[in-house]
Design a protein around this motif. Structure first.
Motif, PDB file in Angstrom:
ATOM      1  N   THR A   3       1.462   7.735  37.542  1.00 46.25           N
ATOM      2  CA  THR A   3       1.701   8.591  38.711  1.00 46.25           C
ATOM      3  C   THR A   3       1.752   7.716  39.968  1.00 46.25           C
ATOM      4  O   THR A   3       1.291   6.566  39.972  1.00 46.25           O
ATOM      5  CB  THR A   3       0.578   9.633  38.889  1.00 46.25           C
ATOM      6  OG1 THR A   3      -0.627   8.945  39.267  1.00 46.25           O
ATOM      7  CG2 THR A   3       0.352  10.437  37.624  1.00 46.25           C
ATOM      8  N   ASN A 231       3.461  14.044  54.935  1.00 44.64           N
ATOM      9  CA  ASN A 231       4.168  14.165  53.652  1.00 44.64           C
ATOM     10  C   ASN A 231       3.955  12.896  52.841  1.00 44.64           C
ATOM     11  O   ASN A 231       3.532  11.868  53.388  1.00 44.64           O
ATOM     12  CB  ASN A 231       5.670  14.411  53.893  1.00 44.64           C
ATOM     13  CG  ASN A 231       6.279  13.345  54.802  1.00 44.64           C
ATOM     14  OD1 ASN A 231       6.405  12.190  54.432  1.00 44.64           O
ATOM     15  ND2 ASN A 231       6.631  13.740  56.033  1.00 44.64           N
ATOM     16  N   ILE A 232       4.268  12.960  51.538  1.00 42.20           N
ATOM     17  CA  ILE A 232       4.033  11.763  50.706  1.00 42.20           C
ATOM     18  C   ILE A 232       5.072  10.673  50.972  1.00 42.20           C
ATOM     19  O   ILE A 232       4.846   9.519  50.636  1.00 42.20           O
ATOM     20  CB  ILE A 232       3.917  12.081  49.192  1.00 42.20           C
ATOM     21  CG1 ILE A 232       5.211  12.653  48.614  1.00 42.20           C
ATOM     22  CG2 ILE A 232       2.736  12.982  48.896  1.00 42.20           C
ATOM     23  CD1 ILE A 232       5.232  12.673  47.078  1.00 42.20           C
ATOM     24  N   LYS A 249      -4.606  17.809  49.574  1.00 44.29           N
ATOM     25  CA  LYS A 249      -3.313  18.412  49.193  1.00 44.29           C
ATOM     26  C   LYS A 249      -2.284  17.323  48.844  1.00 44.29           C
ATOM     27  O   LYS A 249      -1.537  17.421  47.872  1.00 44.29           O
ATOM     28  CB  LYS A 249      -2.818  19.277  50.362  1.00 44.29           C
ATOM     29  CG  LYS A 249      -1.477  19.951  50.136  1.00 44.29           C
ATOM     30  CD  LYS A 249      -1.161  20.886  51.309  1.00 44.29           C
ATOM     31  CE  LYS A 249       0.279  21.332  51.313  1.00 44.29           C
ATOM     32  NZ  LYS A 249       1.195  20.307  51.813  1.00 44.29           N
ATOM     33  N   LEU A 250      -2.251  16.262  49.666  1.00 41.45           N
ATOM     34  CA  LEU A 250      -1.291  15.177  49.412  1.00 41.45           C
ATOM     35  C   LEU A 250      -1.749  14.273  48.270  1.00 41.45           C
ATOM     36  O   LEU A 250      -0.920  13.733  47.532  1.00 41.45           O
ATOM     37  CB  LEU A 250      -1.046  14.365  50.690  1.00 41.45           C
ATOM     38  CG  LEU A 250      -0.351  15.141  51.828  1.00 41.45           C
ATOM     39  CD1 LEU A 250      -0.225  14.268  53.076  1.00 41.45           C
ATOM     40  CD2 LEU A 250       1.022  15.648  51.413  1.00 41.45           C
ATOM     41  N   ALA A 252      -3.185  15.427  45.646  1.00 44.51           N
ATOM     42  CA  ALA A 252      -2.764  16.211  44.467  1.00 44.51           C
ATOM     43  C   ALA A 252      -1.278  16.013  44.197  1.00 44.51           C
ATOM     44  O   ALA A 252      -0.847  15.871  43.045  1.00 44.51           O
ATOM     45  CB  ALA A 252      -3.071  17.690  44.693  1.00 44.51           C
ATOM     46  N   GLU A 253      -0.486  15.973  45.273  1.00 44.14           N
ATOM     47  CA  GLU A 253       0.973  15.787  45.119  1.00 44.14           C
ATOM     48  C   GLU A 253       1.287  14.393  44.561  1.00 44.14           C
ATOM     49  O   GLU A 253       2.132  14.246  43.668  1.00 44.14           O
ATOM     50  CB  GLU A 253       1.652  15.986  46.485  1.00 44.14           C
ATOM     51  CG  GLU A 253       3.131  16.268  46.382  1.00 44.14           C
ATOM     52  CD  GLU A 253       3.785  16.537  47.726  1.00 44.14           C
ATOM     53  OE1 GLU A 253       4.961  16.152  47.876  1.00 44.14           O
ATOM     54  OE2 GLU A 253       3.129  17.113  48.635  1.00 44.14           O
ATOM     55  N   ASP A 255      -0.691  12.630  42.741  1.00 43.01           N
ATOM     56  CA  ASP A 255      -1.221  12.605  41.377  1.00 43.01           C
ATOM     57  C   ASP A 255      -0.297  13.335  40.395  1.00 43.01           C
ATOM     58  O   ASP A 255      -0.316  13.068  39.202  1.00 43.01           O
ATOM     59  CB  ASP A 255      -2.619  13.257  41.374  1.00 43.01           C
ATOM     60  CG  ASP A 255      -3.436  12.841  40.171  1.00 43.01           C
ATOM     61  OD1 ASP A 255      -3.228  11.718  39.669  1.00 43.01           O
ATOM     62  OD2 ASP A 255      -4.285  13.635  39.721  1.00 43.01           O
ATOM     63  N   ALA A 256       0.506  14.252  40.928  1.00 40.59           N
ATOM     64  CA  ALA A 256       1.390  15.057  40.070  1.00 40.59           C
ATOM     65  C   ALA A 256       2.811  14.493  40.012  1.00 40.59           C
ATOM     66  O   ALA A 256       3.676  15.032  39.334  1.00 40.59           O
ATOM     67  CB  ALA A 256       1.437  16.494  40.597  1.00 40.59           C
ATOM     68  N   THR A 257       3.060  13.397  40.750  1.00 36.73           N
ATOM     69  CA  THR A 257       4.417  12.840  40.832  1.00 36.73           C
ATOM     70  C   THR A 257       4.500  11.502  40.107  1.00 36.73           C
ATOM     71  O   THR A 257       3.683  10.616  40.332  1.00 36.73           O
ATOM     72  CB  THR A 257       4.817  12.644  42.323  1.00 36.73           C
ATOM     73  OG1 THR A 257       4.578  13.861  43.023  1.00 36.73           O
ATOM     74  CG2 THR A 257       6.278  12.263  42.454  1.00 36.73           C
TER      75      THR A 257
END
Length: 331
Positions: A3, A231-232, A249-250, A252-253, A255-257
């Motif tokens: 990730t 933003n990421i 929140k970022l 998590a993003e 970690d999910a990308t």
């Protein structure tokens, strides 16, 4: 494939920008940082009510029965920030940043006094000074306070940093760490120009990149922690920065990308750059600050925002104190 968060951890220390202990446990960052807004948000969560109540009861005891709820709440804020800091240090292996009252940002002596008071609370709890950063706004007065505190072995995180003049003054004051605010810089430029910016064109990204390259070129020990992301994309452009403090929140993003995350900032590249060295005394600092509209506006706005968050938190604490105070017995 790994990730983006896993790859980022390969060359940047990841810090959680949160007072929410559950989020910190989930993402297991190296360090964590808090501010009055984050502490206020956490203080309103039912999960942390016992921490808040314990701090308020102790503050009431310390202030004495004649103190008003407002005075007790003011006293409680510092202890509450340290109470959250101690909880966070049970989870993260590194450091926590605890903020000095933003209303003291233009008072060197009062900033030093409060920083010493915060460190004394951590000392009393048996927590090493190497695990605590005192967060101070990057005014000239704040930077001078940090310079003195560093000589006493109290490490500082200079926050609300928007301009190169602030960054150089911090490095020359030998502060441990600076937190340039990426997203807030972007916000200002979007509002000022009406344009949108992405990737390497983002003025916040450019600001942190300039500071990072300046520090590495001239061998400063002060480290750079990019903060306040929108933003990421901004985070990806700063991969390789010493540290990045990122909201849950970022995190998590990231970690999910999945996808490739190339390193963008590298000290070896910085050393080869043609960069002019500047010396920042107070007159130069004041001149550069007045000429940099964005840094001037955002520092002022940031101090006002943190001060307002602190006032709101004190009101919240005073209200909570009145709820938990035992009614007086009548004879």
């Amino acid at each position: 494939m790994a990730t983006l968060l896993e790859q980022l951890r390969g060359y940047t220390k990841v810090v959680a920008d949160s007072g929410d202990i559950n989020s910190i446990e989930k993402f297991k960052p190296q360090d964590s940082t808090t501010n009055p807004s984050l502490i206020a948000a956490a203080a309103e969560m039912p999960a942390y009510q016992s921490i808040v109540d314990d701090v308020l009861k102790q503050a009431r005891k310390d202030a004495g029965s004649s103190a008003s709820d407002k005075d007790v709440a003011t006293l409680a804020f510092k202890s509450l920030a340290v109470a959250f800091g101690k909880k966070i240090l049970n989870i993260v292996p590194g450091r926590v940043s605890t903020e000095v009252d933003a209303r003291l940002s233009y008072d060197t002596e009062k900033t030093k006094a409060q920083a010493r008071d915060i460190i004394a609370q951590y000392d009393k709890a048996g927590i090493s000074r190497d695990r605590v950063l005192i967060k101070i706004a990057s005014t000239w007065e704040g930077i001078k306070a940090a310079e003195a505190l560093e000589l006493e072995g109290i490490h500082c995180n200079l926050t609300l940093l928007f301009g190169l003049h602030q960054a150089i003054a911090c490095a020359e004051a030998k502060v441990t760490l600076v937190s340039p605010f990426v997203g807030r810089i972007l916000d200002w430029y979007k509002k000022d120009t009406g344009k949108d910016y992405v990737g390497a064109d983002d003025p916040g990204v450019q600001s942190v990149t300039t500071i990072y390259n300046y520090y590495k070129k001239f061998g400063y020990k002060t480290v750079v922690m990019g903060a306040s992301f929108r933003n990421i994309g901004e985070i990806k452009e700063l991969a390789g920065c010493d540290l990045l403090t990122i909201a849950p929140k970022l995190l998590a993003e990231l970690d999910a990308t999945e996808g490739d995350l190339p390193r963008k900032l590298d000290p070896a590249a910085s050393e080869k750059m043609d960069i002019k060295k500047l010396t920042i005394d107070k007159a130069t600092f004041d001149k550069m600050h007045a000429e940099d509209r964005m840094a001037h506006d955002k520092l002022k706005e940031g101090i006002e925002g943190f001060s307002k968050a602190l006032e709101d938190l004190e009101k919240l604490l005073a209200k909570r104190l009145s709820e938990i105070s035992e009614p007086a017995t009548t004879h």
